[in-house]
Design an enzyme around this catalytic site. Structure first.
Site, PDB file in Angstrom:
ATOM      1  N   LYS A 283      42.777  42.824  45.519  1.00  0.00           N
ATOM      2  CA  LYS A 283      42.294  41.615  45.822  1.00  0.00           C
ATOM      3  C   LYS A 283      42.946  40.432  44.961  1.00  0.00           C
ATOM      4  CE  LYS A 283      39.370  40.144  41.716  1.00  0.00           C
ATOM      5  NZ  LYS A 283      40.332  39.405  41.163  1.00  0.00           N
TER       6      LYS A 283
ATOM      7  N   ASP B 255      32.523  43.201  40.072  1.00  0.00           N
ATOM      8  CA  ASP B 255      33.832  43.483  41.513  1.00  0.00           C
ATOM      9  C   ASP B 255      33.461  44.549  42.066  1.00  0.00           C
ATOM     10  OD1 ASP B 255      34.807  41.001  40.748  1.00  0.00           O
ATOM     11  OD2 ASP B 255      36.458  42.030  39.824  1.00  0.00           O
TER      12      ASP B 255
END
Length: 289
Positions: A9, A135
């Site tokens: 990401k 995350d």
């Protein structure tokens, strides 16, 4: 055998609102999956326990690894007495601000859930993943997300307009603990317009997105690591719409309208800047779960 892809990401925008009394930082950021990935395979085996093997990186394959911990957590919760063999093919740069470890752990949760037919929903896996890292809930689903709280409050956003990325992991290592430990959350000189970026995504306005890119963690890292600012300037000078550090760094990405521009930037960086990895890639559109 079950196969899972673990996508990296980037943060299109990253704001820190405050440091909470418990020591965590409250964030507001837009997360985006990119087409750089690790691959994991999962197979049942006769021998009880977890056999974990890593290819492509020198990482510990024991209880200190998030993949192992994620697998052990799920197997304990469901009282699985069979054994599992997990192989990780590592490609995402390590300690790069791209959530590689979290993405691998998320893939482990999805993979074990499927292999042993545990029946957990995506939302349940997110709750379990949060116990391992902030995350991981995002990485379980991926895509374009507004992330709030400590990262666990997720709101899906529309995919960005089609574009191309150049992503560079410079030849330096940055400690996430160091960055957050030195962040003056109550004295930040700017706050990215995350809400405006979300509106630009809804409108399909790439310029509206790139004009609002910002990461408050750069207030720490750019002072300590000049290569980050050099890479950003170089990308913009060579035609990127904008450039930004991802997460706590040191990875820097540039957004380009044309693939040729991204390739030109990548070629120049390979000549002029020491880098551990240089990618030309795109966003992953939609969720990855």
């Amino acid at each position: 055998m079950i196969r899972e892809r673990a996508y990296a990401k980037i943060n299109l925008g990253l704001d820190v609102l405050r440091r909470r009394p418990d020591g965590y930082h409250e964030v507001k950021m837009i997360m985006q999956t990119v087409d750089i990935r690790d691959d994991l395979t999962f197979e049942k085996r006769e021998e009880p326990g977890i056999g974990f093997y890593i290819e492509g990186a020198d990482l510990p394959a024991d209880g200190s690894n998030l993949v192992y911990r994620a697998a052990a957590l799920l197997m304990e919760k469901r009282q699985i007495r069979e054994g599992v063999s997990i192989t990780l093919q590592k490609r995402i740069p390590i300690a790069a601000g791209m959530a590689g470890g979290s993405a691998d752990a998320a893939a482990a949760l999805r993979g074990l859930n499927a292999l042993f037919e545990m029946g957990y929903s995506v939302e349940e896996l997110k709750e379990i993943g949060l116990k391992l890292g902030a995350d991981i809930p995002y990485c379980i689903q991926g895509g374009t997300m507004l992330s709030e709280g400590i990262g666990e409050i997720l709101t899906p956003l529309p995919d960005p307009p089609a574009c191309h990325l150049v992503i560079v992991k410079p030849g330096i290592d940055v400690s996430t603990a160091f960055v957050y430990g030195h962040l003056e959350a109550d004295r930040l000189p700017f706050h990215p317009d995350v809400d405006g970026m979300a509106a630009a995504l809804a409108a399909g306005d790439l310029k509206g997105v790139t004009d609002r890119m910002g990461n408050v963690l750069e207030t720490v890292t750019v002072k300590e690591y000049p290569a980050i600012e050099r890479l950003k300037r170089m990308m913009c000078d060579l035609g990127a719409e904008n450039a930004l550090m991802s997460g706590s760094g040191p990875t820097v990405f540039g957004i380009c309208k044309e693939r040729g521009t991204a390739e030109k930037i990548a070629a120049a960086i390979k000549i002029e800047e020491p880098a551990d990895a240089v990618f030309v890639t795109e966003f992953v559109r939609g969720s990855v779960d």
